[in-house]
Write a protein that holds these residues in place. Sequence first.
Motif, PDB file in Angstrom:
ATOM      1  N   VAL A  84      38.707-194.041 -23.915  1.00  0.00           N
ATOM      2  CA  VAL A  84      38.310-194.260 -25.235  1.00  0.00           C
ATOM      3  C   VAL A  84      36.681-193.644 -25.186  1.00  0.00           C
ATOM      4  CG1 VAL A  84      37.307-196.498 -24.953  1.00  0.00           C
ATOM      5  CG2 VAL A  84      37.884-195.910 -27.216  1.00  0.00           C
ATOM      6  N   SER A  85      36.272-193.088 -26.392  1.00  0.00           N
ATOM      7  CA  SER A  85      35.014-192.389 -26.482  1.00  0.00           C
ATOM      8  C   SER A  85      34.587-192.592 -28.019  1.00  0.00           C
ATOM      9  CB  SER A  85      35.005-191.024 -26.051  1.00  0.00           C
ATOM     10  OG  SER A  85      35.490-190.247 -26.778  1.00  0.00           O
ATOM     11  N   ILE A  86      33.344-192.392 -28.258  1.00  0.00           N
ATOM     12  CA  ILE A  86      32.898-192.112 -29.560  1.00  0.00           C
ATOM     13  C   ILE A  86      32.645-190.479 -29.607  1.00  0.00           C
ATOM     14  CG2 ILE A  86      30.830-192.108 -31.138  1.00  0.00           C
ATOM     15  CD1 ILE A  86      32.293-194.678 -30.840  1.00  0.00           C
ATOM     16  N   TRP A  87      33.227-189.821 -30.671  1.00  0.00           N
ATOM     17  CA  TRP A  87      33.419-188.503 -30.742  1.00  0.00           C
ATOM     18  C   TRP A  87      33.682-188.118 -32.213  1.00  0.00           C
ATOM     19  CZ3 TRP A  87      37.437-185.093 -27.494  1.00  0.00           C
ATOM     20  CH2 TRP A  87      36.602-184.033 -26.660  1.00  0.00           C
ATOM     21  N   GLY A  88      33.677-186.786 -32.432  1.00  0.00           N
ATOM     22  CA  GLY A  88      34.172-186.504 -33.701  1.00  0.00           C
ATOM     23  C   GLY A  88      35.670-186.143 -34.118  1.00  0.00           C
ATOM     24  N   SER A  89      35.814-186.126 -35.412  1.00  0.00           N
ATOM     25  CA  SER A  89      37.211-186.093 -35.641  1.00  0.00           C
ATOM     26  C   SER A  89      37.829-184.841 -35.351  1.00  0.00           C
ATOM     27  CB  SER A  89      37.496-186.233 -37.266  1.00  0.00           C
ATOM     28  OG  SER A  89      36.497-185.717 -38.246  1.00  0.00           O
ATOM     29  N   GLY A  90      36.797-183.545 -35.684  1.00  0.00           N
ATOM     30  CA  GLY A  90      37.149-182.239 -35.223  1.00  0.00           C
ATOM     31  C   GLY A  90      37.417-182.000 -33.844  1.00  0.00           C
ATOM     32  N   ARG A  91      36.685-182.620 -32.842  1.00  0.00           N
ATOM     33  CA  ARG A  91      36.994-182.599 -31.448  1.00  0.00           C
ATOM     34  C   ARG A  91      38.363-183.353 -31.069  1.00  0.00           C
ATOM     35  NH1 ARG A  91      33.741-178.872 -29.826  1.00  0.00           N
ATOM     36  NH2 ARG A  91      31.495-178.948 -30.328  1.00  0.00           N
ATOM     37  N   VAL A  92      38.406-184.353 -31.828  1.00  0.00           N
ATOM     38  CA  VAL A  92      39.657-185.136 -31.208  1.00  0.00           C
ATOM     39  C   VAL A  92      40.771-184.413 -31.830  1.00  0.00           C
ATOM     40  CG1 VAL A  92      41.257-187.202 -31.752  1.00  0.00           C
ATOM     41  CG2 VAL A  92      38.724-187.227 -31.541  1.00  0.00           C
ATOM     42  N   LYS A  93      40.971-183.526 -32.932  1.00  0.00           N
ATOM     43  CA  LYS A  93      42.035-182.680 -33.415  1.00  0.00           C
ATOM     44  C   LYS A  93      42.191-181.495 -32.270  1.00  0.00           C
ATOM     45  CE  LYS A  93      43.399-179.379 -36.778  1.00  0.00           C
ATOM     46  NZ  LYS A  93      43.557-178.455 -36.144  1.00  0.00           N
ATOM     47  N   SER A  94      41.026-180.956 -31.962  1.00  0.00           N
ATOM     48  CA  SER A  94      41.070-179.839 -30.867  1.00  0.00           C
ATOM     49  C   SER A  94      41.886-180.366 -29.656  1.00  0.00           C
ATOM     50  CB  SER A  94      39.646-179.305 -30.588  1.00  0.00           C
ATOM     51  OG  SER A  94      39.262-178.688 -31.741  1.00  0.00           O
ATOM     52  N   LEU A  95      41.451-181.767 -29.127  1.00  0.00           N
ATOM     53  CA  LEU A  95      41.979-182.057 -27.943  1.00  0.00           C
ATOM     54  C   LEU A  95      43.450-182.400 -28.403  1.00  0.00           C
ATOM     55  CD1 LEU A  95      41.862-183.214 -25.106  1.00  0.00           C
ATOM     56  CD2 LEU A  95      41.059-185.392 -25.983  1.00  0.00           C
ATOM     57  N   ALA A  96      43.851-183.045 -29.456  1.00  0.00           N
ATOM     58  CA  ALA A  96      45.455-183.295 -29.628  1.00  0.00           C
ATOM     59  C   ALA A  96      46.168-182.027 -29.767  1.00  0.00           C
ATOM     60  CB  ALA A  96      45.267-184.213 -30.929  1.00  0.00           C
ATOM     61  N   ASP A  97      45.342-180.981 -30.240  1.00  0.00           N
ATOM     62  CA  ASP A  97      46.103-179.642 -30.408  1.00  0.00           C
ATOM     63  C   ASP A  97      46.631-179.086 -29.185  1.00  0.00           C
ATOM     64  OD1 ASP A  97      46.040-179.853 -33.242  1.00  0.00           O
ATOM     65  OD2 ASP A  97      44.298-178.573 -33.210  1.00  0.00           O
ATOM     66  N   THR A  98      45.930-179.540 -28.060  1.00  0.00           N
ATOM     67  CA  THR A  98      46.477-178.908 -26.848  1.00  0.00           C
ATOM     68  C   THR A  98      47.710-179.780 -26.130  1.00  0.00           C
ATOM     69  OG1 THR A  98      44.976-180.735 -25.235  1.00  0.00           O
ATOM     70  CG2 THR A  98      44.253-178.573 -26.134  1.00  0.00           C
ATOM     71  N   GLY A  99      48.112-180.841 -26.877  1.00  0.00           N
ATOM     72  CA  GLY A  99      49.385-181.668 -26.510  1.00  0.00           C
ATOM     73  C   GLY A  99      49.016-183.170 -26.120  1.00  0.00           C
ATOM     74  N   PHE A 100      47.694-183.322 -25.854  1.00  0.00           N
ATOM     75  CA  PHE A 100      47.154-184.612 -25.258  1.00  0.00           C
ATOM     76  C   PHE A 100      47.240-185.595 -26.111  1.00  0.00           C
ATOM     77  CE2 PHE A 100      44.063-187.593 -24.185  1.00  0.00           C
ATOM     78  CZ  PHE A 100      44.218-187.834 -22.690  1.00  0.00           C
ATOM     79  N   PRO A 101      47.821-186.755 -25.823  1.00  0.00           N
ATOM     80  CA  PRO A 101      48.134-188.002 -26.698  1.00  0.00           C
ATOM     81  C   PRO A 101      46.576-188.421 -27.217  1.00  0.00           C
ATOM     82  CG  PRO A 101      48.420-189.014 -24.595  1.00  0.00           C
ATOM     83  CD  PRO A 101      48.266-187.169 -24.593  1.00  0.00           C
ATOM     84  N   ALA A 102      45.748-187.660 -27.852  1.00  0.00           N
ATOM     85  CA  ALA A 102      44.537-188.295 -28.505  1.00  0.00           C
ATOM     86  C   ALA A 102      44.715-188.717 -29.945  1.00  0.00           C
ATOM     87  CB  ALA A 102      43.338-187.257 -28.310  1.00  0.00           C
ATOM     88  N   THR A 103      43.949-189.673 -30.430  1.00  0.00           N
ATOM     89  CA  THR A 103      44.206-190.034 -31.874  1.00  0.00           C
ATOM     90  C   THR A 103      42.688-190.325 -32.285  1.00  0.00           C
ATOM     91  OG1 THR A 103      46.472-190.379 -31.921  1.00  0.00           O
ATOM     92  CG2 THR A 103      44.966-191.689 -33.586  1.00  0.00           C
ATOM     93  N   PHE A 104      42.061-190.205 -33.479  1.00  0.00           N
ATOM     94  CA  PHE A 104      41.026-190.551 -34.062  1.00  0.00           C
ATOM     95  C   PHE A 104      41.101-191.857 -34.855  1.00  0.00           C
ATOM     96  CE2 PHE A 104      37.496-190.809 -37.113  1.00  0.00           C
ATOM     97  CZ  PHE A 104      36.444-190.434 -36.348  1.00  0.00           C
ATOM     98  N   ALA A 105      40.249-192.795 -34.498  1.00  0.00           N
ATOM     99  CA  ALA A 105      40.245-194.099 -35.410  1.00  0.00           C
ATOM    100  C   ALA A 105      38.756-194.157 -36.088  1.00  0.00           C
ATOM    101  CB  ALA A 105      40.504-195.025 -34.395  1.00  0.00           C
ATOM    102  N   TYR A 106      38.918-194.736 -37.195  1.00  0.00           N
ATOM    103  CA  TYR A 106      37.999-194.926 -38.164  1.00  0.00           C
ATOM    104  C   TYR A 106      37.458-196.457 -38.185  1.00  0.00           C
ATOM    105  CZ  TYR A 106      38.991-190.242 -40.751  1.00  0.00           C
ATOM    106  OH  TYR A 106      39.002-189.055 -41.052  1.00  0.00           O
ATOM    107  N   PRO A 107      36.494-196.619 -37.776  1.00  0.00           N
ATOM    108  CA  PRO A 107      35.666-198.005 -37.571  1.00  0.00           C
ATOM    109  C   PRO A 107      35.843-198.453 -39.160  1.00  0.00           C
ATOM    110  CG  PRO A 107      34.342-196.559 -36.544  1.00  0.00           C
ATOM    111  CD  PRO A 107      35.119-195.501 -37.133  1.00  0.00           C
TER     112      PRO A 107
END
Length: 340
Positions: free
Chosen positions: A221-244
């Motif tokens: 888990v990390s604090i990150w930007g929604s755009g960065r998470v999208k880029s990581l998820a686009d590689t096939g990695f199981p990353a999701t963004f969560a809104y506090p």
Amino acid sequence: MIRTSLLTATMLTCAAGAHAQETLTVGGYGGSFETLMKELIIPQFEEEHDVTIAFVPGNSTENLARLQAQKSAQELDVVILDDGPMYQADALGFCAPLEESEVKGELYDLAKISDNATGIGFVATGFAYNTEWFEREGWEPPSSWEDLTDEKYSGILSIPPISNTYGLHTLVMMARMNGGGEEDIDPGFTAMADEVAPNVLVFEPSSGRMSELFQSEEIAVSIWGSGRVKSLADTGFPATFAYPEEGAVALMLAACPVVDSNVPEVSQQFIDYLLDPEIQVRIADAMGAGPVNKNSELPPELAESLPYGDKIDDLLAVDWDVINPARQEWTARFAREVER
């Protein structure tokens, strides 16, 4: 014969000069953003406006420094920066007034930085997490800024330092969660040092390295930007963004026309072009930045993950007019008290 040839050559040269294309110099992010601009955005604008665009890549700090170094003779005609540095650029007098236009009337209020600068894309600062890891552990997705203090994240959490906007947003939110805020930042430093830092594996400023930490399963888990998470998820990695639940913080990609431009009309046209609903969708797809134009329509897969529609109402803004004068001092203090 020679005179005729010389006369013809002179006439051709004058004709070419009369139709010479103007050059618009744009400073913006490098990497994937530069690729987006050169492949999906610039060619159409050049064709429609009979202009050549010279793109100068650099991060926000570099392009702000470029404006400062070239104060007496600006090279850039339009500059694209993160919202924090853009507030600085505007305050230092580098941004010319924006002209009124129909497309600017279609923007969310949050995107209206000043009379001289506008947001061109929304990124949300919140949680990035490995969905497979959380499912393995039977954990619920992170849902509150207070979750940063949860001991179950000890050693598997990463947060950027406050030299990075995501880290700065975290400090401000921890201050707000503990009775303070931008004008009373001490509660944020106390919470970060005493409750959050013990969970942090590394305060990682590099987006590339943050991706590697996720992919090697050093962090979950990390604090990150929604755009960065999208880029990581686009590689096939199981990353999701969560809104506090208290709100994700808005980080805007922002643009302004630079003062003393020799192509001021084209500079204004280019900014309006970036705000066009169709171009906003291209930026969202390529950069993971939610549209600032209310009339942009994202496909469902983008609408689900990016700041868009009703999610815009829940984004929080920080007070850059308070932060920027104190940021250097805060950064030194963060290194001393939190990253120690």
